[in-house]
Motif scaffolding. Structure first.
Motif, mmCIF file in Angstrom:
data_model
loop_
_atom_site.group_PDB
_atom_site.id
_atom_site.type_symbol
_atom_site.label_atom_id
_atom_site.label_comp_id
_atom_site.label_asym_id
_atom_site.label_seq_id
_atom_site.Cartn_x
_atom_site.Cartn_y
_atom_site.Cartn_z
ATOM 1 N N TRP A 380 0.817 -1.213 0.000
ATOM 2 C CA TRP A 380 0.000 0.000 0.000
ATOM 3 C C TRP A 380 0.852 1.264 0.000
ATOM 4 O O TRP A 380 0.684 2.142 0.844
ATOM 5 N N PRO A 411 -7.825 -4.108 1.346
ATOM 6 C CA PRO A 411 -6.854 -4.443 2.399
ATOM 7 C C PRO A 411 -6.837 -5.905 2.817
ATOM 8 O O PRO A 411 -5.863 -6.345 3.431
ATOM 9 N N ILE A 456 -2.079 -4.243 8.617
ATOM 10 C CA ILE A 456 -2.995 -3.607 7.662
ATOM 11 C C ILE A 456 -3.496 -2.271 8.202
ATOM 12 O O ILE A 456 -3.584 -1.281 7.473
#
Ligand code: GLA
Length: 725
Positions: A380, A411, A456
């Motif tokens: 990410w 995610p 995450i």
């Protein structure tokens, strides 16, 4: 209102009553659910008769007429003489597989109970709570039945807490959220089914002998069956007939099973799917089921729909934009897919300037090595080749054009071709020693693991802190498989599916707490996780990857039975449509998308002058009428599944002084019949001006109708704005 008298518990809502009774053996019988009645004990119609092969509990001695197999149960037992669908299956250490429940008390509370770690309806003094305590004495297991009563909305919520009161572990093989028994009656079972790009199409079948069920074992609620079902009288329709809605606030494996028995009794059981479910409770531990929400309507589907819509809007959705209009957005996915750079995005955003569009959403493809769907998930960080200077550079450019900025993320997933997977291959769901099953060429991160969830959360926070991001689209593009968690010992793998969902809810809650103003749209390949559980975290959900206006009529029609229009992401996209090839007029695409949370999904950098004018007009119309779409009562005026000449629906203001009526025609044939559209929900005594021209009384529009003009060509549309004079 909750009334408790002589072991009879009656829950009254404005138009309905629900009753249960602890009988002489403390078995909790279900005695009534239907149109509102008084507080009398309604167990009198229950007949006791000796039915062959229906055994008797020990307390009943030789009273052969008393059998759990024939009596209506409030929360059905297992292995002790009721052979219908069980609600609870216990497995204590002796390996037995029974559940035998007796009532041991109750508690009444004002306000609404909450469920830790799970989505639930909420609210204050307008709610009442009843907890009925049951027990399986031999297994040392307590079962607490929770009831939330929202009188004004005819809503009764239910949840169950199972407590291990003994000193040895107990396994739960099944713990349903809801059981609903009906003595007699002929019912139809209505389910909302489909597939990716064609979600939530209603199917109605008479309840036949045996068990009929829908559910999901995909780890998500799924495109294929929705965790909302109805039971209704054979003659029930929009405006008449008894019907019951049952909704599960859960985003994982679920089952809704209906059974008709040899005695013509009926049972509905709904909850976590027992497939691969086995939850161990250590001494003192408790398991809480997801919440279920019931609405009964004695007068057909429309009042049920209105009550669900209002309850969801008022008591489930935690919308950071509550009371204000959500921004009209432009999303680049259908225009560019993965093939874009900062200049292309800015070009699309520039195309939106002057049209009234308020937010730009950058979809998939902005991070890691994400140039196709084969790679990049899990990494990410911004792809600087596509977006030089990163979000820090792009977001201000978009904002300078007068728009907020939104972002796509997925995610829960990881690509094997990613730095994250290379560093942590064990973070993906999979059984050691077995090859993993891919879906869209990607694997699923093990959200049962705390380290994965922490990673995450941190990654999302880094992205969200890097620029002024108002919105995220939380996507999830495959079904779960190879479900096995490194966080759990072998004998607790039956908890993995459920713990995945709890992990997801935890991450979403952490983000919501840290970014209270962040607007999150849910998505799972469109509507693969369109459920009331997700709505608690993501106040709107991308309704379907199918943006074809004609198909959307069906998808949005089915979705509308319990989910409000304000939760349905709906966009105008380019034609010919990528899913169907249909080239519907721009007007029609606008009319259909306007019945959801409105936006565009096309290359606005290339639209022509005439189209631009149409878009600007549509955005203006949406802004004028959003409050009707957001808080009006939704009426299905005709069904897109019928052969009729058009599909029509209406949003009517709560005070009935305004309405927005929409109509879309099907394929055109010569010599079309003249048709008249009968409206619903208006005030019969008010006079309404239609589109600023002629005026009609409400009763006339509802009984006689509005003459629909002949609309030449396929898939034409018409909108009527009604204003009381
Ligand atoms: C899913 C979503 C789409 C789009 C793509 C991107 O299919 O439903 O809207 O975001 O993923 O990969």
């Amino acid at each position: 209102m909750i009334v408790i008298k002589d072991h009879v518990f009656t829950l009254h809502t404005r138009r309905t009553s629900y009753q249960m009774k602890a009988d002489a053996y403390r078995v909790l019988l279900h005695t009534y659910y239907g149109a509102r009645v008084g507080d009398a004990d309604l167990s009198y119609p229950i007949r006791y008769a000796d039915r062959g092969f229906s055994p008797n509990p020990s307390e009943a001695g030789d009273w052969r007429e008393y059998s759990l197999d024939t009596l209506p149960q409030e929360y059905s037992s297992c292995g002790v003489g009721d052979y219908r669908i069980p609600s609870l299956e216990l497995e204590p250490q002796d390996g037995s597989h029974l559940a035998d429940l007796r009532c041991i008390g109750y508690e009444r509370r004002s306000g609404k109970y909450a469920l830790e770690g799970l989505p639930a309806f909420f609210g204050g003094e307008e709610w009442e709570t009843l907890v009925v305590f049951l027990e399986d004495a031999a297994a040392h297991v307590g079962v607490e039945l929770y009831y939330g009563v929202l009188e004004e909305r005819d809503l009764i919520t239910r949840a169950v807490r199972v407590v291990n009161k003994g000193d040895k572990p107990v396994r739960l093989r099944r713990a349903a959220s809801l059981c609903l028994d009906f003595d007699g009656g002929d019912w139809d079972f209505v389910t909302f089914d489909g597939c990716h790009v064609m979600e939530r199409c209603p199917h109605r079948t008479p309840l036949r002998h045996g068990v009929q069920s829908v559910g999901s074992v995909r780890g998500t609620s799924s495109h294929h069956h929705n965790p909302f079902v109805m039971l209704c009288a054979h003659d029930a329709a929009e405006d008449h007939g008894l019907c019951y809605g049952a909704m599960l606030l859960y985003s994982g494996n679920f089952e809704a099973a209906a059974e008709r028995t040899h005695l013509e009794n009926n049972r509905l059981v709904m909850g976590i799917n027992p497939y691969h479910f086995c939850y161990t409770l250590a001494p003192g531990e408790a398991f809480t089921t997801p919440e279920a929400a019931l609405v009964c309507s004695p007068d057909g589907f429309a009042p049920m729909t209105h009550q669900y819509h209002r309850a969801i809007r008022e008591h489930l959705i935690r919308d950071p934009l509550k009371g204000t209009r959500r921004p009209v957005l432009i999303n680049n996915w259908e225009a560019t897919e993965f093939h874009f750079d900062a200049e292309k995005l800015v070009e699309i955003a520039q195309g939106a300037v002057g049209l009234g569009i308020e937010m730009f959403v950058m979809d998939d493809g902005w991070f890691g090595s994400r140039d196709t769907d084969l790679s990049g998930l899990g990494d990410w960080s911004v792809n600087l080749k596509k977006l030089p200077g990163g979000l820090e550079a792009l977001v201000p450019r978009i904002q300078a054009l007068g728009m907020k900025f939104g972002l796509w993320v997925e995610p829960e997933m990881v690509s094997e071709d990613s730095a994250l997977y290379r560093a942590h291959p064990d973070w993906a769901l999979g059984v050691p020693g077995r090859p993993q099953t891919r879906g869209r060429s990607q694997l699923v991160l093990d959200f049962t693991r705390e380290d994965v969830r922490d990673y995450i959360c941190k990654a999302m926070c880094q992205v969200l802190d890097s620029a002024d991001i108002s919105y995220i689209k939380w996507d999830m593009n495959r079904s779960l498989s190879d479900v096995w968690s490194a966080a759990l010992p072998p004998d607790r793998q039956g908890e993995a599916y459920h713990r995945y969902v709890l992990g997801l809810y935890e991450v979403l809650e952490r983000l919501r707490t840290r970014y209270p103003d962040l607007f999150i749209e849910g998505c799972s390949g469109g509507g693969g996780r369109f459920d009331a559980g997700m709505l608690y975290y993501t106040p709107q959900i991308w309704c379907s990857d199918n943006t074809d206006a004609v198909d959307r009529l069906r998808i949005q029609y089915g979705t509308s039975f319990c989910y409000p229009a304000s939760t349905m992401g709906a966009h105008v996209s380019a034609v010919p449509n990528g899913q169907t090839g249909h080239a519907t007029p721009m007007e029609t695409r606008g009319v259909v998308a306007m019945s959801g949370t409105f936006g565009y999904e096309m290359d606005l950098g290339t639209v022509t002058g005439e189209e631009r004018e149409t878009i600007a007009r549509q955005v203006q119309q949406y802004k004028e009428h959003w409050d009707l779409v957001e808080s009006g009562d939704y009426y299905r005026l005709s069904s897109p599944f019928d052969e009729g000449p058009y599909t029509a629906w209406a949003h009517v203001a709560p005070d009935r002084r305004r309405a927005l009526v929409s109509l879309v025609t099907g394929t055109m044939h010569a010599a079309p019949p003249f048709s008249t559209l009968r409206l619903k929900g208006l005030d019969p005594d008010l006079c309404y001006r239609v589109n600023g021209k002629e005026s009609y009384r409400g009763d006339v529009l509802m009984q006689v109708g509005y003459p629909v003009p002949i609309l030449l060509n396929d898939y034409q549309s018409m909108q009527l704005v009604l204003e009381a004079e």
